[in-house]
Design an enzyme around this catalytic site. Sequence first.
Site, PDB file in Angstrom:
ATOM      1  N   HIS A   1      38.151  37.509  38.737  1.00 14.02           N
ATOM      2  CA  HIS A   1      36.853  38.199  38.766  1.00 14.02           C
ATOM      3  C   HIS A   1      36.659  38.825  40.131  1.00 14.02           C
ATOM      4  O   HIS A   1      37.413  38.602  41.063  1.00 14.02           O
ATOM      5  CB  HIS A   1      35.698  37.256  38.377  1.00 14.02           C
TER       6      HIS A   1
ATOM      7  N   CYS B   1      34.804  37.256  48.586  1.00 16.23           N
ATOM      8  CA  CYS B   1      34.602  37.163  47.136  1.00 16.23           C
ATOM      9  C   CYS B   1      34.418  38.539  46.493  1.00 16.23           C
ATOM     10  O   CYS B   1      34.480  38.664  45.275  1.00 16.23           O
ATOM     11  CB  CYS B   1      33.396  36.287  46.809  1.00 16.23           C
TER      12      CYS B   1
ATOM     13  N   HIS C   1      39.950  38.420  42.877  1.00 14.93           N
ATOM     14  CA  HIS C   1      40.583  37.120  43.085  1.00 14.93           C
ATOM     15  C   HIS C   1      40.462  36.287  41.816  1.00 14.93           C
ATOM     16  O   HIS C   1      39.752  36.656  40.897  1.00 14.93           O
ATOM     17  CB  HIS C   1      39.961  36.386  44.282  1.00 14.93           C
TER      18      HIS C   1
ATOM     19  N   HIS D   1      40.608  32.168  39.827  1.00 14.02           N
ATOM     20  CA  HIS D   1      40.363  30.731  39.925  1.00 14.02           C
ATOM     21  C   HIS D   1      41.018  30.041  38.738  1.00 14.02           C
ATOM     22  O   HIS D   1      41.200  30.643  37.674  1.00 14.02           O
ATOM     23  CB  HIS D   1      38.865  30.407  39.874  1.00 14.02           C
TER      24      HIS D   1
ATOM     25  N   HIS E   1      43.044  33.935  31.289  1.00 11.06           N
ATOM     26  CA  HIS E   1      43.897  35.033  31.759  1.00 11.06           C
ATOM     27  C   HIS E   1      43.269  36.411  31.532  1.00 11.06           C
ATOM     28  O   HIS E   1      43.952  37.367  31.180  1.00 11.06           O
ATOM     29  CB  HIS E   1      45.298  34.938  31.137  1.00 11.06           C
TER      30      HIS E   1
ATOM     31  N   GLU F   1      34.829  26.184  40.019  1.00  7.71           N
ATOM     32  CA  GLU F   1      35.768  27.238  40.418  1.00  7.71           C
ATOM     33  C   GLU F   1      36.797  26.720  41.417  1.00  7.71           C
ATOM     34  O   GLU F   1      37.801  27.367  41.657  1.00  7.71           O
ATOM     35  CB  GLU F   1      35.046  28.462  40.958  1.00  7.71           C
TER      36      GLU F   1
END
Length: 124
Positions: free
Chosen positions: A14, A23, A27, A29, A67, A112
């Site tokens: 996201h 952020c 990136h 998680h 994914h 996360e």
Amino acid sequence: MFELKILSHFSAAHQLTMVAQKCENLHGHNWHVEVCVKGERLNEAGVLIDFGIIKKYVKEIMQRLDHQFLNELPYFEKDAPSSENLAVYIASSLKEMIDDPGITVSRVTAWESDNASATYFPPA
């Protein structure tokens, strides 16, 4: 009152805006998810609901997210795919799947990382 908890996970990317600078970069998680449902009465088998049913529903929701680039999913066109909004999405999706008015989603926590999570408590 009884509460059941299911643990699950998914991996996704996201991109957030107007938060900490790093952020705002694309990136990903490996989210861990805790989903809890509650109800006052046990069924004739002596359970609130079969764990297998809730696991099946949660697995379906995780497959929608796994994914993916979350920003591109229709649900997140208006709301950023933050951990908070992911918890709302999961709770809302599960609520639609449960076909028993005596069972409600009590909370969803989206982790996360090992030390950062957001919990959503749906209104009664």
